[in-house]
Design an enzyme around this catalytic site. Structure first.
Site, short mmCIF file in Angstrom:
data_model
loop_
_atom_site.label_atom_id
_atom_site.label_comp_id
_atom_site.label_asym_id
_atom_site.label_seq_id
_atom_site.Cartn_x
_atom_site.Cartn_y
_atom_site.Cartn_z
N GLY A 1 0.83 -1.20 0.00
CA GLY A 1 0.00 0.00 0.00
C GLY A 1 0.86 1.24 0.00
N CYS A 2 0.28 2.32 0.39
CA CYS A 2 0.99 3.61 0.44
C CYS A 2 2.26 3.46 1.26
CB CYS A 2 0.07 4.67 1.03
SG CYS A 2 0.88 6.25 1.29
N PHE A 3 3.38 3.85 0.69
CA PHE A 3 4.64 3.66 1.41
C PHE A 3 4.76 4.50 2.67
CE2 PHE A 3 6.75 5.94 -2.47
CZ PHE A 3 6.18 7.17 -2.15
N TRP A 4 3.96 5.54 2.80
CA TRP A 4 4.00 6.34 4.03
C TRP A 4 3.64 5.51 5.24
CZ3 TRP A 4 0.58 11.00 2.20
CH2 TRP A 4 1.28 11.76 1.26
N GLY A 5 2.56 4.73 5.14
CA GLY A 5 2.11 3.91 6.26
C GLY A 5 3.05 2.77 6.57
#
Length: 171
Positions: A20-24
């Site tokens: 998923g989103c690499f931020w998380g």
């Protein structure tokens, strides 16, 4: 006795996860015991030096991923892979949460046979618990660092991930 950089470096290993989103994903790994560095980036596609805009266009084949560097005297690859499974939904086929598309799919990019075998073992454990795991296993290719403004997003901006949450799936 003093420890020089080369002594420390021989104990460092890397793992690459797309979930998923690499931020998380980065948010959880940068807090994990034994992790010494995390980098967000792109992997698995066919364009050199992709930009975020290119990856978002769904034409490069890249996944948003995090390269995790950890000290093998403190933790190991299995612990990193378990954390990966615990912080995202490895059963979602088309992304993570509201982030849909190929760039957000669940993939472990293994760097050697031992990493691949560990990931396969953990997938079997989850499947035995009733999870329909869709996480793909792919050999690691070139990891391209993302733009600097993506690094440590939640530390800079505050808040917590909207697509990721911790859930112990192995106990």
């Amino acid at each position: 006795m003093t420890t020089n950089a080369s002594d420390t470096n021989k104990h460092l290993e890397t793992a690459i996860f797309a979930g998923g989103c690499f931020w998380g994903v980065q948010y959880f790994f940068e807090k994990a015991k034994g992790v010494v560095d995390t980098k967000v980036g792109y992997i698995g596609g066919h364009v050199d030096h992709p930009t975020y805009e290119q990856v978002c266009s769904h034409t490069t084949g890249h996944y948003e991923a995090v390269k995790v560097t950890y000290d093998n005297r403190v933790t190991n690859y299995e612990a990193m892979a378990r954390l990966f499974f615990d912080i995202h939904d490895p059963t979602q086929t088309n992304g993570q949460g509201p982030d849909l598309g190929q760039q957000y799919m669940s993939v472990i990019f293994y760097e050697n046979d031992a990493q691949k075998q560990t990931a396969e073992k953990l997938i079997k454990v989850l499947e035995a618990k009733g999870y329909k795991v869709v996480t793909q296993l792919k050999p690691a290719t070139t990891f391209w660092n993302a733009e600097e403004y993506h690094e440590h997003h939640y530390d800079r901006e505050g808040g917590t991930p909207y697509c990721h949450r911790y859930e112990n799936k192995f106990n």
